[in-house]
Design an enzyme around this catalytic site. Structure first.
Site, PDB file in Angstrom:
ATOM      1  N   ILE A   1       0.825  -1.073   0.256  1.00 57.00           N
ATOM      2  CA  ILE A   1      -0.325  -0.002   0.312  1.00 57.00           C
ATOM      3  C   ILE A   1       0.824   1.246  -0.070  1.00 57.00           C
ATOM      4  CG2 ILE A   1      -1.945   1.062   0.608  1.00 57.00           C
ATOM      5  CD1 ILE A   1      -2.198  -1.022  -0.463  1.00 57.00           C
ATOM      6  N   GLY A   2       2.021   0.928   0.183  1.00 56.53           N
ATOM      7  CA  GLY A   2       2.891   2.464   0.183  1.00 56.53           C
ATOM      8  C   GLY A   2       4.163   2.864   1.403  1.00 56.53           C
TER       9      GLY A   2
ATOM     10  N   GLU B   1      -8.995  -2.055   2.150  1.00 55.81           N
ATOM     11  CA  GLU B   1      -8.931  -2.500   3.818  1.00 55.81           C
ATOM     12  C   GLU B   1     -10.388  -4.036   3.862  1.00 55.81           C
ATOM     13  OE1 GLU B   1     -10.570  -0.673   7.825  1.00 55.81           O
ATOM     14  OE2 GLU B   1      -8.254  -1.140   8.384  1.00 55.81           O
TER      15      GLU B   1
ATOM     16  N   HIS C   1      -2.942  -4.616  11.476  1.00 54.22           N
ATOM     17  CA  HIS C   1      -2.461  -3.910  12.248  1.00 54.22           C
ATOM     18  C   HIS C   1      -3.271  -4.177  13.553  1.00 54.22           C
ATOM     19  CE1 HIS C   1      -5.449  -2.091   9.169  1.00 54.22           C
ATOM     20  NE2 HIS C   1      -5.198  -1.043   9.999  1.00 54.22           N
TER      21      HIS C   1
HETATM   22  N1  GLN Z   1       0.175   4.895   1.484  1.00 55.29           N
HETATM   23  C1  GLN Z   1       0.032   5.636   2.601  1.00 55.29           C
HETATM   24  C2  GLN Z   1       1.104   4.209   2.926  1.00 55.29           C
HETATM   25  O1  GLN Z   1       0.907   2.908   3.364  1.00 55.29           O
HETATM   26  C3  GLN Z   1      -1.589   5.326   3.136  1.00 55.29           C
HETATM   27  C4  GLN Z   1      -1.838   4.932   4.394  1.00 55.29           C
HETATM   28  C5  GLN Z   1      -3.149   4.944   4.874  1.00 55.29           C
HETATM   29  O2  GLN Z   1      -4.121   4.417   4.233  1.00 55.29           O
HETATM   30  N2  GLN Z   1      -3.488   5.527   6.087  1.00 55.29           N
HETATM   31  O3  GLN Z   1       1.685   4.424   5.025  1.00 55.29           O
HETATM   32 ZN    ZN Z   2      -4.591   2.161   4.914  1.00 51.29          ZN
END
Ligand code: GLN
Ligand code: ZN
Length: 755
Positions: A430-431, A664, A693
């Site tokens: 996701i990053g 999510e 999480h």
């Molecule tokens: N790109 C962000 C990360 O990976 C996304 C964070 C998020 O969705 N809260 O940290």
């Molecule tokens: Zn997120």
């Protein structure tokens, strides 16, 4: 005519976050319960005395919380919880176990779920009420605060979350008769005990009721009415964020003593207020309690002056508790003086009330109000950056085609798969990757001037290279640079964009001891130069695999900031979107073929009021499309969302027209796939298969099972395989193991090895 002043809550973390430091020390075993209580007592007393000095007539027992006001109500009312039994603020271990998880009868229990408090950025704990056991009201904490008040000659009333809001926020279904009377009786019992202490008034905090009849179950509301009508002492109702739509008549027919009106969000008209005041005493929430901007006190005075002769009794108040604001402007020495002159935090709101009260009493506008208002108006005019003509012109001249991609999503997806070289069931993240102490140290050293920009860039590049190497060796298909240069996904962009300011002490409680320090959007937003391109292009240069560019979307930047109120949110969102649009274009021109624009906050921005939802969704969707639609068809746009359930806004999400959405899993993504909702979502989708999480490693078996499930429910071309959020808070070991299992499972399924 009687005029008083009142506030329904003050920031409870303390001027220097004393509560946070104390409670965290207590959790670590560094101070005793007795020490904690002493610190907390001092803080409560300070707050009461301060409010007194600003002419607030009554102070509140029960405004402070050791963690959360919903959990407090559970403790006061002696309501047993399913997994935690009875909790008590007398026994902080029991209380904190529900808030933070703990060992119950030898079994490890996860804490209560946390969720957003209405449409604010505060998160409360969702009670899991055990209806089987008796409710046993517990007056001890209230007694403690009462004694503190009497010893110091403070005039107090008691604040408790009301039954309708408690039930609504606990996600209780319609009450049976037995449930309703059981809950009402525990309130009445508690109120009786409170009256025996000598307290003559109870305030039931009923935000949900003010939001309106569409928000609360009928039986929950009836329970409230029963409590009001059977109470042995005065019950005042504190509702906010709405106008009690559909419920007002019943409230006015009840025996409540004072009704609070949120003039800001409730949109009450003058004659409505006068009508209401004929039936009940009112508290006029005329100062915006969750806006950081100064009120125009001259206008407010004129408004109150008009009411003064028509109403027998009112209190001057803030629209809602001040808990959503920073404590005070006092420590903000570094802020621009003109900006400071248009801001108003907790202390300053109290001051506004005091000014108004004095003037209303004396019957004329005081010189204090004159000066205060003039300062604000002047500062507003001279504050630099408020209006940037080139930004305004750009927003005024937007054309429809700027909100639309050139081709349909399905055609685009085919083109992208071919041009970018995307395999079936592509794996990605996701990053962010784990932020180690070294990463944070590097940023801190740059800030303190210990290293210069060149050294910093070198340091970050090393981290990027390591992160890319690890992703290569794990066999991930689409890579990311890891976000090592970012402390926070909104602050990072705020610092690079014009129009933002940052406080040094503007902390606001997010949940428990956690606070956030939102940026302030005070001016027109624009981008002076590229923000992320160098990092992304460098990362891309290290690999032949596609590198995702990574941006935070306009709605999230706006929602997680304090936003100016002199122009509409829509306009601010469009300004941010245009700055991001330029960044997207630069990424594309620098060889980045996939660009992810995160919008985790899009759902939480949804207004509480039904009528306002469409308007919000329209600008939210459009601002996203404005930043994402300038690219060629073969450039793939991703978005990521989390923290919420998305069913209600599925149509809006569809219309964002993103190519790939990662979402999510635990609470929404998997549901989306399993419930057939996916048939209503037309883009490609990556429901998180790895729950970030928790520190648990994603097991190979679970990964395979989840990915299999995805591929049996969705066309292969449409499934992405990824974790459910960024990996920033996790450790490298667990991340490597989990991703390795995720990739291995995917590769096997791709080969057709389903079992
Ligand atoms: N790109 C962000 C990360 O990976 C996304 C964070 C998020 O969705 N809260 O940290
Ligand atoms: Zn997120």
């Amino acid at each position: 005519m009687s005029i008083f002043s009142f506030i329904s809550g003050f920031p409870r973390v303390g001027q220097n976050r004393e509560y946070k430091w104390a409670v965290e020390k207590f959790w670590r075993g560094e101070i005793s319960e007795e020490d904690l209580l002493k610190i907390v007592d001092n803080q409560i007393l300070d707050s009461w005395i301060k409010q007194q000095s600003f002419l607030i007539d009554k102070q509140l027992i029960g405004d402070f919380s050791f963690y959360d006001q919903v959990l407090d109500a559970i403790a006061y009312l002696g309501i047993p919880l399913k997994r935690f039994g009875y909790i008590s603020t007398n026994n902080l271990d029991s209380y904190f176990s529900a808030a933070r998880g703990g060992n119950i009868n030898g079994k490890k229990e996860q804490p209560l779920e946390m969720t957003k408090w209405f449409n604010t950025n505060y998160h409360y704990l969702v009670p899991e009420i055990d209806w089987e056991k008796p409710f046993k009201p517990d007056i001890s904490r209230i007694t403690h605060e009462y004694n503190l008040a009497t010893k110091n000659k403070i005039n107090v009333i008691t604040k408790i979350l009301g039954p309708a809001t408690l039930a609504t926020l606990s996600k209780e279904e319609e009450f049976s008769k037995e449930q309703s009377s059981k809950l009402a009786n525990s309130y009445l019992d508690l109120i009786n005990q409170i009256s025996e202490l000598g307290v003559t008034e109870v305030m039931l905090d009923e935000g949900a009721v003010a939001v309106g009849g569409h928000f609360v179950e009928k039986s929950h509301f009836s329970c409230l009415i029963d409590v009001i009508n059977s109470s042995s002492i005065n019950v005042r109702i504190n509702g906010y964020f709405g106008s009690y739509k559909g419920l007002l008549d019943d409230l006015l027919d009840s025996k409540l003593s004072i009704l609070h009106l949120d003039i800001i969000d409730g949109n009450f008209k003058l004659d409505e207020i006068i009508e209401i005041s004929k039936k009940k005493k009112i508290s006029l929430g005329i100062i915006n309690g969750r806006s950081i901007w100064r009120s125009n006190l001259k206008e407010t005075y004129t408004y109150l002056d008009k009411l003064k002769n028509k109403i027998d009794f009112f209190e001057i108040s803030t629209s809602c508790s001040l808990m959503h604001l920073p404590y005070s402007l006092e420590k903000e020495e570094a802020l621009d003086q003109n900006l400071k002159s248009i801001l108003s935090f907790g202390d300053e709101k109290l001051n506004e009330i005091a000014f108004l009260k004095e003037s209303i009493f004396s019957g004329e506008i005081s010189s204090d109000i004159e000066k205060y208002t003039e300062n604000m108006i002047k500062a507003n005019q001279v504050l630099e950056g408020r209006v940037e003509n080139k930004v305004r012109e750009r927003v005024d001249n937007l054309t429809d085609d700027m909100f639309m991609r050139g081709q349909d999503r399905e055609e685009r997806l085919d083109l992208q798969i071919e041009k970018i070289g995307i395999p079936n069931l592509p794996t990605t993240t996701i990053g962010s990757f784990p932020q180690t102490p070294e990463t944070r140290l590097l940023r801190r050293r740059l800030r303190s001037g210990e290293i210069d920009a060149d050294e910093y860039v070198k340091g970050v590049k090393e981290i990027i290279k390591e992160t890319v190497d690890i992703q290569e060796s794990l066999g991930l298909d689409i890579l990311v640079h890891g976000e090592a240069e970012r402390n926070d996904m909104v602050e990072y962009f705020g610092e690079l964009l014009n129009g933002f300011a940052f406080t040094s002490n503007g902390w606001v409680q997010s949940y428990g001891s956690r606070c956030v320090k939102p940026p302030i959007i005070y001016g027109d937003v624009f981008r002076e130069s590229k923000m992320t391109v160098d990092w992304s292009a460098y990362a891309q240069s290290l690999t032949t695999k596609p590198m995702k560019g990574m941006l935070t979307g306009p709605v999230t930047i706006l929602k997680w900031s304090f936003v100016r109120d002199d122009i509409s949110n829509r306009e601010v969102a469009y300004q941010i979107a245009l700055a991001l649009r330029d960044e997207v274009e630069d990424l594309e021109n620098n060889g980045i073929k996939i660009i992810q624009i995160d919008e985790p906050a899009i759902r939480e921005g949804l207004p509480l009021n039904q009528e306002d939802k469409e308007e919000y969704l329209s600008w939210a969707v459009n601002s996203f499309k404005l930043c994402s639609s300038g690219v060629r068809s073969e450039t793939q746009i991703h978005s990521h969302m989390c923290y919420s359930e998305f069913d209600e806004i599925l149509d809006a999400i569809n219309s964002l027209d993103v190519d790939v959405l990662s979402i999510e899993a635990s609470r929404s993504g998997m549901d989306l796939v399993n419930s057939g909702l996916s048939k209503k979502y037309y883009g490609a989708i990556g429901p998180g298969v790895y729950d970030i999480h928790s520190p648990l490693v994603l097991e190979y078996k679970d990964a395979k099972e989840r990915i299999n499930q995805l591929s049996s429910n969705l066309g292969e071309k449409y499934i992405w395989v990824n974790p459910d959020c960024g990996l920033k808070t996790r450790g490298w070991d667990e991340v490597k193991q989990s991703l390795s299992n995720m990739v291995k499972a995917t590769v096997e399924i791709r080969r057709g090895e389903v079992e």
